[in-house]
Design a protein around this motif. Structure first.
Motif, short mmCIF file in Angstrom:
data_model
loop_
_atom_site.label_atom_id
_atom_site.label_comp_id
_atom_site.label_asym_id
_atom_site.label_seq_id
_atom_site.Cartn_x
_atom_site.Cartn_y
_atom_site.Cartn_z
N GLY A 111 15.76 40.15 -50.82
CA GLY A 111 16.04 39.05 -50.21
C GLY A 111 17.18 38.11 -50.36
N ARG A 112 17.70 38.16 -51.68
CA ARG A 112 18.98 37.50 -51.92
C ARG A 112 20.27 38.43 -51.49
NH1 ARG A 112 18.04 35.23 -57.79
NH2 ARG A 112 16.29 33.90 -57.53
N GLN A 113 19.96 39.59 -51.10
CA GLN A 113 21.05 40.53 -50.76
C GLN A 113 21.43 40.61 -49.32
OE1 GLN A 113 19.77 44.13 -52.54
NE2 GLN A 113 19.77 43.51 -54.64
N LEU A 114 20.72 39.80 -48.57
CA LEU A 114 21.01 39.12 -47.23
C LEU A 114 21.05 40.42 -46.22
CD1 LEU A 114 23.43 36.22 -48.00
CD2 LEU A 114 20.78 36.12 -48.31
N LEU A 146 5.84 55.27 -54.96
CA LEU A 146 6.57 53.88 -54.48
C LEU A 146 6.71 54.20 -52.90
CD1 LEU A 146 9.51 53.98 -57.24
CD2 LEU A 146 7.38 52.75 -57.12
N SER A 147 6.39 53.19 -52.36
CA SER A 147 6.37 53.21 -50.83
C SER A 147 7.34 52.13 -50.34
CB SER A 147 4.79 52.68 -50.14
OG SER A 147 4.38 51.65 -50.69
N GLY A 148 7.70 52.40 -49.18
CA GLY A 148 8.75 51.31 -48.67
C GLY A 148 9.59 52.06 -47.37
N ASP A 207 13.59 55.77 -39.51
CA ASP A 207 13.68 54.75 -40.80
C ASP A 207 14.91 53.99 -40.70
OD1 ASP A 207 12.24 54.08 -43.48
OD2 ASP A 207 14.36 54.33 -43.72
N ASN A 208 16.13 54.76 -40.74
CA ASN A 208 17.26 54.32 -40.56
C ASN A 208 17.80 53.38 -41.95
OD1 ASN A 208 17.60 55.66 -38.25
ND2 ASN A 208 17.49 53.78 -37.07
N SER A 209 17.04 53.81 -43.01
CA SER A 209 17.62 52.73 -44.24
C SER A 209 17.86 53.61 -45.24
CB SER A 209 16.40 51.81 -44.54
OG SER A 209 15.18 52.53 -44.98
N ILE A 210 18.46 53.15 -46.23
CA ILE A 210 18.76 53.52 -47.59
C ILE A 210 18.09 52.74 -48.81
CG2 ILE A 210 20.91 54.18 -49.05
CD1 ILE A 210 22.41 54.60 -47.02
N LYS A 211 17.55 53.15 -49.37
CA LYS A 211 16.78 52.23 -50.43
C LYS A 211 17.16 52.69 -51.91
CE LYS A 211 12.92 51.66 -47.30
NZ LYS A 211 13.39 49.99 -46.77
N LEU A 252 14.85 48.23 -55.50
CA LEU A 252 15.47 47.06 -56.00
C LEU A 252 16.25 46.57 -54.74
CD1 LEU A 252 17.40 49.09 -58.82
CD2 LEU A 252 15.75 47.20 -59.11
N LYS A 253 16.58 47.41 -53.70
CA LYS A 253 17.37 46.94 -52.55
C LYS A 253 17.12 47.94 -51.52
CE LYS A 253 22.32 45.91 -51.35
NZ LYS A 253 23.62 45.86 -51.73
N SER A 254 17.11 47.46 -49.99
CA SER A 254 17.30 48.18 -49.05
C SER A 254 18.27 48.03 -48.19
CB SER A 254 15.79 47.83 -48.21
OG SER A 254 15.81 48.76 -47.07
N ILE A 255 19.07 48.75 -47.68
CA ILE A 255 20.20 48.65 -46.61
C ILE A 255 19.41 49.16 -45.18
CG2 ILE A 255 22.60 49.00 -45.79
CD1 ILE A 255 23.07 49.75 -48.82
N ASP A 256 19.08 48.34 -44.39
CA ASP A 256 18.58 48.69 -43.40
C ASP A 256 19.49 48.99 -42.26
OD1 ASP A 256 16.03 48.52 -44.47
OD2 ASP A 256 15.95 46.56 -44.04
N SER A 257 19.00 49.69 -41.10
CA SER A 257 19.79 50.00 -39.73
C SER A 257 21.32 50.50 -40.09
CB SER A 257 19.85 48.96 -38.96
OG SER A 257 18.60 48.39 -38.96
N ILE A 258 21.39 51.45 -41.36
CA ILE A 258 22.72 51.99 -41.79
C ILE A 258 22.71 53.30 -41.70
CG2 ILE A 258 22.22 51.80 -44.11
CD1 ILE A 258 25.29 50.73 -44.27
N ALA A 259 21.47 53.92 -41.65
CA ALA A 259 21.34 55.43 -41.83
C ALA A 259 20.60 56.16 -40.64
CB ALA A 259 20.80 55.80 -43.15
N PRO A 260 21.45 56.22 -39.50
CA PRO A 260 20.72 56.77 -38.36
C PRO A 260 20.90 58.45 -38.74
CG PRO A 260 23.02 56.06 -37.76
CD PRO A 260 22.58 55.47 -39.10
#
Length: 1756
Positions: A624-627, A1024-1026, A1051-1055, A1065-1073
């Motif tokens: 949440g705090r990584q925005l 671990l699911s996500g 999915d397009n995310s890096i986790k 810990l963190k998810s970078i969404d819409s960055i990994a097409p």
């Protein structure tokens, strides 16, 4: 059983049963258990135009929210449960305890059922938009949802706050009885309705200290206002009888009036008295004369010596009476009789006036319990009588009191209060006053308390009903959430002054076009929150058409974590803009939904302003705090303002600077200018009607200069507001820091209210997990004997509880710094600023264990339900007393006690009470189950994680590990808890007593005979699911703690994962097409990612450092050098060398001729070497990184191997001399010496390891991990022995390990598995491959027997020698005993038959290569007979598989097609003779293929090569007709066709446009008429489009009345087969499903999602409720089918062969294979030669004269 006919256009073909609350709780005759996991949505009645129930896709999360109980429950006994044995001596006691326990469990489960039913009905009403839309359209423009802070705010807190008023001495017995008996009952009544009950009794427990400062009356009236503002239903109850009550001296009198009164006082002594007690305060505006505290004049008033205290008290009352008389007399002269009355009116009348006379709708909120004491007016005046009525004192005074009392009782109250709100009682006066020993008085007391409960509950019920009827939106969670934040904004903005420069910047941002958010930042206490609140106020007041959404993060549970926050904001945006779609609960989808809401919904005439305060207060979970959830840019109609602290540790500000580098959108909250400070102080003083002397003002300004923060200014101002103009200078001191100011405040409170009382009260609030409500705090303090003994130093009240006035006085002094917020569905008190939290923590929580013990005891209900708590008074004497503490069951009615569920485990852990923690919470199944249903799996796991920090208790660890492994399943469906626990723990003896707690579990569930899930305590520690799609790549940092993953499209995310603690810990969404592969490089500071057509370097923040385009979608690459500071890209015949930090190419190496790299392959590196495969993958190169020399190695292969080698695995040993590799279909590990480029060692692989995958070497090169099939194996390369195997539920695709302690694996699922490879793998704790059938490789055709114990089929037999040579194994007809998992009968065939059909329990029909149908008897292991004639030559492929014939068991017939596939052929099974040839119309070269029969076999339909369907009446051996495109007036008919049981109706899939748009249409078979299309008209257009452009939906028939279909929109639909109307829409799956075959008479049908969801659901055909579900861990490619008993199911995975038997526990369907009939005994194996002819006697007379088809192969 024949179904009843449909009544009404849209009703089901089965009568629908109404379910009421009473029926829900009552036992049903069918004894079924209930599984609640999804929602079934019946349509409204016919004739009413309805909006569609389905607004958007039905999310799988609805499965957790809605349900329909099926009835009373029988008991489920766990296989691991231990029986309770009773000894003769203790048998009766044990039986009694067990009976009581069973009763409690029954009650709890009945409450859970009711809760689930309520949720289900609410979800149905919500989905059926027609009912709520009108109210929604009305309320969507409600000013609260629009964010208008300027308007008065309505109440939403679910509190019944009752003020009880009376004089104390005459109603003591009534009050005590109410407190002891009635109030607890009313409290429970409220709790069952989701409300908190609070009683305000300002008379009870009043002691001298509380009267010292004369604040009692003011506090009384303030509390009355509080009750009026927040209470639902009753507000005020008076017990007014004969006593008028005490008249208090005014605490303040305006200076002009007091001086006028002084002039009218002629008595010099009284004048001197008034001047002594009242002192002028010029700091008050206007100036006031202030009554001094009693102890100021008489210090002994608070003395510890009783005699001195009594003497001072006597003197005070003498002065008090004299001053009252003087003031009243003077007022009559100076002010007149009317104005003078305020000096003689009692406190009681003031309460009645404010709480009853001046209130609107008093009949809804007020009650009067009027007691008349007959004869008291004639009683001789005495001290006793004076306790019940005024009888002592001057005649004039008594006369005035009697007049005021008469006026109040006979005129004022009856005028506003109806008779039904007045309860009157008349009893006789006795010489003992109210005497509970007197029978008349005793009856009165019982009657009065009974009436009190009934009347108050009546008003409560009515108040709740009216509140719920106000509006849908003003009575829901969203409305209450919005209101809480508006109320907070209102509070924070009302005293706001200054900051003009900041406000001008925000105003400019709001008025101009800007596509980026505005960021307000500053240090803690700088006033950011007030600025945000003022901005909201300013926006609402200056714009009439803007929607303002404001959230003060962390002030409510739904604004504390990013998931809840985004859902809340999305729901508010959708509501005000009229979007009716359902908001997803999936984190990734939620972010997309949030961005969509911002971009698409706001309009030019209705813009959106979103304000998020204190971003740093967001919980760090879900990043949440990584925005990553914030938009890159904004729509022109959206303004987005956020505020945050600047410190890096909170993550938000650095993330904002990265996302929005443009500094023009940043506003720093700096030091307040001096002019602002003076203006702010002036405004504050004006608001408070106060001022300061010059000296005091200078002191205040100097304090701010030393700590120039608004919070410090506010603290200093509040302290200065207390100063009078006559205060001594040494008493007017201010602090120089915020912490010092807070500590000064605490010190003053301790001195004023008592140190122990204040420290414990504030300690409890601070130590509480999320704050405490007033009622909770009162109960907790009532059990704190240290506090009570301190409070009771000089006086003991009638009940051992804290006098309410004490807490109210403390709360009044803390009012500015305590905020009321929502927590767990309740309004609680907590600190409004984090600086107060830290200060209180340091000051009051030093010995926090005592606080947590008390809090835990309260939430456990330890001292409730009449249980007396022992204590010792100050003298050491022991007592015990009931503290009248609220009960804490797991549920109140149908509402979960979320306060207990969330707080009890937390405080038990913090108090180190591990055994109590286990008993009450973490080893208590019912507690875990309730918390899971009421909150979430993550909340449950957080309790276990917190406990693990305190204890290594084995049982807690096992259950924690189990829940962690099951988390992905419980997120999908919370009702999967029991099957998950039983499957994983049934072999764990240490938790047998825990499993036994599920014996009385009343809900049904699906359970496999063979365990399918990983067990806890083994090497697998986390699942671990996500991700939302299968993970495709994984890598780990060198520290072995952090892993990075990416998944398949979409999915397009890096986790990023913390694999040590099992957290995302963190998810970078819409960055990994279209991600392919990724690595950590540059000493783990950069992620090197391969996406389609590019390689990208990026930081963990998501910042892209560089992009390298590549010509193909995929390419081979790998990192190299120490620290992975470079990487190589292999393209064509070149190797390109890149700097991993900059992405710049540094060198290109040209490879020798013959080297060409492919798009895919294997590439690995070491310090000095690189190995990479080349095309074809029978070769690989070795690159020396120092010399840059490239060597090619071509793997030799022996002549006897048929298949070419494909290199699957490569690794380089630490000696830098050897490359080890493996080849496909070879289980050997080969060592290549790179100096000679020759193999110098081979380790023969483990038996069965045919295709080795990725290699991972230990740092010392002694151990090798590799993937093979569903396993990860470890070889010791020194001993050349297989060390261990880690079995998975699905195929392993990737592994990673860097510290050789933790390993992570990925497979064809979205789950990342984490393994502790330091643990020894045993048979007990590894995932067992149960259900495997030894000796079988693959099952082709199969079918069940009448006994669920057996399965017959055609299988490929396991022959290792042949397989190694690449030769095909033999096939056989087998009978598998599912009980023991072995082949009990095996007929080994010398060829593979074309087909196998199960005829009966002992016979199958097979067709050999000579096209002869034969019957093979498994009991005799021989061919017993054959069929007349021959089958057709070629096998056509159809959507149903290779369907050549259908067996009509009930008719004893077999239907197939003739040799030329142009006509139908009917056999008599018993004789094998051709019964009939049914000719079909000749249409050129049209051939029949794919036969389909209805359940009773009366109708058979065959598809044809001409895309036409031929219909056969088997009863009459009659051709019924041809159905084609012309009949449906369409362009194409799909091959799928489905029949109802009788065969009267068929369902076809037709294409009307030629654009791949399909629809389903009915056909009346016997009438030869086309029926209606199946239409779901209410379906939203977007989903209707999706549903039509799809591969034709999966369809099954439901007996003779309907069809069930599944679509790509994940919705299962049930249709009326007669009318073609939709009967039900069923949700509960997140992805499209298949619907396995059903048998005639089936009570249930199964839906199976094989994709990422990996789930089963079982549906009751009668009710369309989901009665059970199961979630598997792997992407199991299993086929499900009903067993012949119609009670259970079997599943089979055909390659490799695994089976399982599934029982529906709790529905009377629990099939025990052990008790099933035995068909085969022993084992038998024989060889059968199918080349031996087995002619039929009448072959020559076969009527099949259809010529063989030409040499063709139809594969349409």
């Amino acid at each position: 059983m024949k179904k009843t006919k449909t009544v009404g256009g849209a009703s089901s073909s089965r009568p629908a049963a109404k379910t009421t609350t009473n029926q829900t709780q009552a036992a049903k005759p069918n004894g079924r258990k209930e599984h609640v996991c999804t929602t079934s949505k019946p349509l409204p009645g016919a004739g009413v135009k309805q909006r569609p129930p389905l607004k958007s896709r039905i999310s799988f999360s609805q499965a957790n929210k809605t349900a329909k109980p099926l009835g009373a429950a029988s008991s489920i006994k766990s296989s691991a449960s231990s029986k309770v044995a009773t000894t003769p001596a203790s048998g009766n006691l044990v039986k009694t305890e067990k009976k009581n326990s069973n009763l409690e469990a029954d009650k709890l489960y009945a409450q859970i059922k009711q809760n689930l039913e309520v949720k289900k009905n609410a979800a149905r009403l919500q989905s059926m938009g027609f009912k709520g839309n009108f109210k929604q359209s009305e309320s969507s423009n409600h000013f609260v949802l629009l964010g208008d802070v300027t308007k008065p705010l309505p109440k939403t807190s679910k509190i019944v706050r009752l003020f009880t008023s009376s004089t104390f001495t005459d109603t003591m017995l009534e009050r005590n009885m109410l407190l002891e008996k009635t109030f607890p009952q009313i409290k429970l009544f409220c709790q069952t309705r989701g409300y908190e009950f609070q009683v305000v009794d300002m008379r009870w427990g009043v002691r001298d200290e509380s009267t010292d400062d004369h604040m009692g009356t003011e506090l009384c009236l303030k509390e009355l206002i509080q009750c009026r503002d927040i209470s639902t239903g009753p507000i005020f109850v008076t017990l007014l009888s004969h006593k008028y009550g005490y008249c208090a001296l005014p605490r303040e009198i305006q200076a002009t009036e007091f001086e006028k009164l002084l002039k009218s006082v002629k008595d010099k002594d009284k004048l001197a008295l008034l001047k002594k007690w009242f002192i002028k305060d010029d700091n008050s505006v206007p100036a006031m004369y202030v009554l001094q505290s009693i102890s100021t004049i008489f210090p002994e008033f608070l003395s510890s010596e009783a005699e001195k205290r009594l003497e001072a008290k006597k003197k005070w009352w003498e002065d008090n009476d004299a001053m009252q008389e003087a003031l009243y007399s003077a007022a009559k002269k100076a002010l007149g009789d009317t104005e003078a009355e305020k000096y003689v009116i009692s406190v009681t009348e003031k309460e009645v006036k404010q709480g009853l006379l001046d209130i609107k709708d008093a009949n809804k909120h007020c009650l009067w319990f009027q007691r008349t004491l007959r004869g008291i007016d004639k009683a001789e005046p005495s001290r006793l009588v004076s306790r019940y009525t005024e009888c002592l004192g001057s005649e004039e005074k008594l006369k005035k009191v009697k007049m005021l009392m008469s006026d109040l009782k006979e005129k004022k109250i009856p005028k506003v209060l109806p008779a039904e709100n007045i309860c009157t009682y008349a009893i006789d006066w006795t010489g003992k006053g109210i005497d509970p020993e007197n029978s008349q008085h005793k009856e009165y007391l019982e009657k009065m308390t009974t009436d009190f409960k009934m009347q108050v509950c009546r008003l409560i019920e009515k108040g709740i009903q009216e509140r719920e009827e106000e509006s849908v939106s003003t009575n829901n969670v969203l409305f209450e959430e919005c209101l809480q934040h508006l109320r907070f904004a209102h509070e924070k903005s009302k005293n706001f002054h200054g900051r003009e420069a900041v406000l001008k910047k925000t105003e400019a941002y709001l008025s101009k076009g800007n596509t980026l958010p505005l960021i307000i930042h500053g240090v803690s206490g700088s006033g950011k929150t007030s600025i945000m609140a003022k901005t909201a106020m300013m926006t609402a007041s200056k714009t009439s058409n803007a929607v303002v959404i404001i959230r003060f993060l962390g002030t409510t549970p739904r604004s504390s974590d990013i998931i809840s926050l985004l859902r809340s904001i999305c729901n508010q945006i959708k509501t005000v803009y009229g979007d009716t779609s359902v908001t997803s609960e999936d984190p990734k989808e939620l972010v997309e939904e949030f961005q969509r809401c911002l971009q698409e919904l706001p309009k030019p005439d209705k813009e959106l302003v979103l304000l998020l305060d204190s971003m740093d207060q967001l919980d760090p979970s879900h990043q949440g705090r990584q925005l990553g959830w914030m938009p890159a840019s904004l729509s022109e109609h959206v303004k987005f303002i956020v505020s945050t602290l600047e410190e890096e540790k909170y993550e938000c500000f650095p993330a904002l600077k990265f996302l929005y580098p443009d500094q023009s959108n940043y506003i720093a909250v700096e030091k307040l200018p001096e002019v602002d400070v003076k203006n702010i102080i002036g405004s504050w003083f004006k608001e408070k009607h106060r001022t300061l002397t010059d000296y005091q003002m200078d002191l205040l300004m100097r304090s701010f200069d030393q700590c120039p923060l608004p919070l410090n200014l506010k603290l200093s101002f509040d302290e200065a507001c207390r100063w009078t103009s006559f205060a001594a200078q040494d008493s007017t001191r201010l602090q120089t820091t915020i912490r010092a100011s807070i500590n000064r405040l605490f010190f003053r409170l301790e001195r004023q209210h008592g140190e122990l009382f204040v420290s414990r009260t504030l300690g409890y609030i601070t130590a509480a997990k999320s704050g405490l409500s007033e009622g909770e705090l009162e109960d907790i303090l009532a059990c704190d004997d240290d506090v009570l003994n301190d409070v009771y130093t000089y006086w003991t009240p009638p009940l051992r509880r804290l006098p309410p006035l004490l807490l109210l006085r403390l709360k009044a002094d803390l009012n500015e710094y305590i905020v009321e917020r929502g927590a767990d569905g309740m309004t609680v008190m907590y600190w409004y600023h984090r600086q107060f939290i830290q200060a209180a923590m340091d000051r009051y929580c030093e010995n926090a264990k005592i606080l947590h013990e008390a809090l835990a005891d309260f939430f456990s209900g330890k001292w409730s339900n009449g249980i007396k708590k022992p204590y010792k008074d100050k003298s050491g004497k022991a007592f015990e007393e009931d503290r009248l503490v609220a009960a804490q069951p797991l549920m109140f009615g149908s509402t979960f006690n979320v306060r207990k569920l969330n707080n009890l485990p937390y405080h038990r852990i913090k108090a180190d009470q591990i055994e109590a923690l286990k008993t009450e919470c973490l080893y208590n199944f019912k507690f875990i189950f309730c918390k899971l249903l009421a909150t979430s799996c993550s909340n449950v796991l957080s309790d276990f994680s917190l406990a693990s920090e305190k204890t290594n208790d084995k049982q807690i660890s096992i259950i924690r590990d189990t829940l962690q492994l099951s988390e992905h399943a419980l997120i999908f469906d919370k009702m999967l808890l029991v099957p998950q626990l039983l499957d994983r723990l049934s072999e764990e003896k240490s938790v047998a007593s825990f499993l036994s707690q599920m014996d009385d579990y009343p809900f049904s569930f699906l359970f496999p005979r063979h365990h399918m899930l990983a067990k806890p305590g083994g090497s697998l520690v986390f699942s671990l699911s996500g991700h939302t799609a299968d993970i495709i790549s994984v890598d780990m940092k060198q520290d072995g703690v952090t892993a990075v993953t990416c998944a398949k499209y979409p999915d397009n995310s890096i986790k990023f994962w913390d694999v040590k603690n099992g957290k995302l810990l963190k998810s970078i969404d819409s960055i990994a097409p279209r991600a392919v592969k990724m690595y950590f490089v540059c000493n783990d500071t950069i992620i090197l990612a391969h996406f389609h057509n590019k390689i990208v370097g990026l930081k963990e923040s998501g910042e892209i450092l560089y992009t390298i385009p590549i010509p193909r979608e995929r390419t081979l690459f790998c990192p190299v050098d120490k620290g992975r500071v470079a990487f190589l890209v292999f393209q064509d015949n070149t190797i390109e060398w890149y700097d991993a930090k900059t992405g710049k190419k540094t060198e290109t190496i040209i490879c020798p001729d013959g080297v060409r790299f492919g798009d895919t392959g294997v590439a690995v590196s070491s310090k000095t070497l690189v190995a990479a495969t080349v095309e074809p993958r029978e070769k690989f190169i070795v690159l020396d990184l120092i010399s840059k020399q490239v060597s090619l190695y071509d793997v030799p292969y022996p002549e006897e191997v048929i298949r070419r080698h494909i290199i699957k695995s490569l690794a380089i040993l630490p000696d830098e001399r050897h490359v080890i590799f493996s080849i496909r279909f070879d289980n050997d590990i080969r060592f290549l010496d790179v100096s000679t480029m020759k193999e110098d060692r081979i380790i023969k692989g483990s038996k069965g390891d045919f295709t080795l995958g990725q290699f991972v070497l230990s740092p010392d090169g002694t151990e090798l991990f590799y993937q093979v099939g569903q396993s990860v194996c470890t070889w010791n390369l020194k001993t050349e022995k297989l060390k261990m195997k880690y079995l998975h539920p699905c195929y392993v695709f990737g592994i990673a390990s860097t510290d050789w302690k933790t390993m992570v694996t990925i497979s064809n699922t979205p789950i990342l598995r984490v393994w502790d490879i330091t643990k020894k793998v045993t048979d007990k704790n590894k995932i067992k491959a149960t259900g495997a059938v030894r000796g079988l490789v693959r099952m082709y055709d199969y079918g069940p027997t009448s006994s669920p114990r057996y399965l017959l089929g055609l299988a490929q037999l396991y022959m290792l020698d042949r397989r190694k040579k690449g030769e095909e194994e033999d096939f056989g007809v087998v009978a598998v005993d599912l009980l023991i998992g072995e082949v009990c009968k095996k007929g080994q065939l010398n060829e593979k038959p074309r087909l196998l059909e199960v005829l009966n329990d002992k016979e199958v029909i097979i067709c050999s290569s000579d096209r002869k149908l034969r019957v093979f008897a498994l009991d005799k292991m021989e061919i017993t007979r054959s069929f007349q004639g021959k089958m057709f030559e070629h096998i056509p492929f159809t959507p149903y598989g290779y369907v050549e014939l259908v067996v009509l068991k009930e008719r004893g017939e077999l239907v197939t097609v003739t040799k030329g596939r142009k006509h139908f052929k009917i056999y008599d099974i018993k004789s094998g003779k051709t019964k009939a040839i049914v000719k079909c119309p000749s249409e050129g070269n049209c051939r029949l293929k794919g036969l389909k029969a209805c359940y009773d076999g009366s109708v058979v339909i065959a598809h044809s090569t001409a895309d036409k369907f031929f219909l056969l009446d088997t009863v009459n051996s009659k051709f019924l007709g041809v159905v084609g495109e012309d009949d449906f007036k369409c362009q194409r008919i799909f091959e799928y066709v489905h029949l109802i049981s009788s065969g009267n109706t068929a369902l076809f899939s037709v294409n009307s446009t030629g654009e791949n748009v399909w629809s389903m249409q009915l056909y009346r078979v016997r009438e030869g008429k086309v029926g209606v299309k199946l239409t779901d008209n209410g379906y939203p257009e977007s989903l209707q489009y999706e549903a039509r452009f799809l591969a034709v939906p999966n369809v099954r028939n439901l007996e003779d009345w309907g069809f069930v279909t599944s679509y790509l929109d994940n919705v299962i639909r049930v249709w009326d087969a007669t009318k073609g109307t939709i009967l039900h829409r069923l949700g509960g799956h997140a992805m499209p499903v298949t619907i396995p075959l059903m048998k005639k008479g089936s009570k249930y049908f199964v839906t199976h999602c094989r994709r990422q969801e990996n789930t089963l659901r079982v549906w009751d055909i009668k009710t369309m409720d989901c009665v059970a579900a199961y979630k598997m861990e792997g992407n199991e490619n299993m086929v499900f089918e009903d067993c012949e008993d119609l009670k259970s199911f079997f599943s089979i995975r055909t390659d490799p062969v695994h089976y399982n038997h599934w029982s529906l526990k709790g529905l009377g369907c629990d099939t025990d294979l052990q008790s099933m009939p035995v068909i085969y005994t022993g084992k038998q194996h024989s060889e059968v030669d199918l080349s031996v002819p087995t002619p039929h006697p009448d072959d020559a007379m076969d009527p099949d004269d259809d010529p063989d088809e030409e040499d063709e192969f139809d594969e349409d």
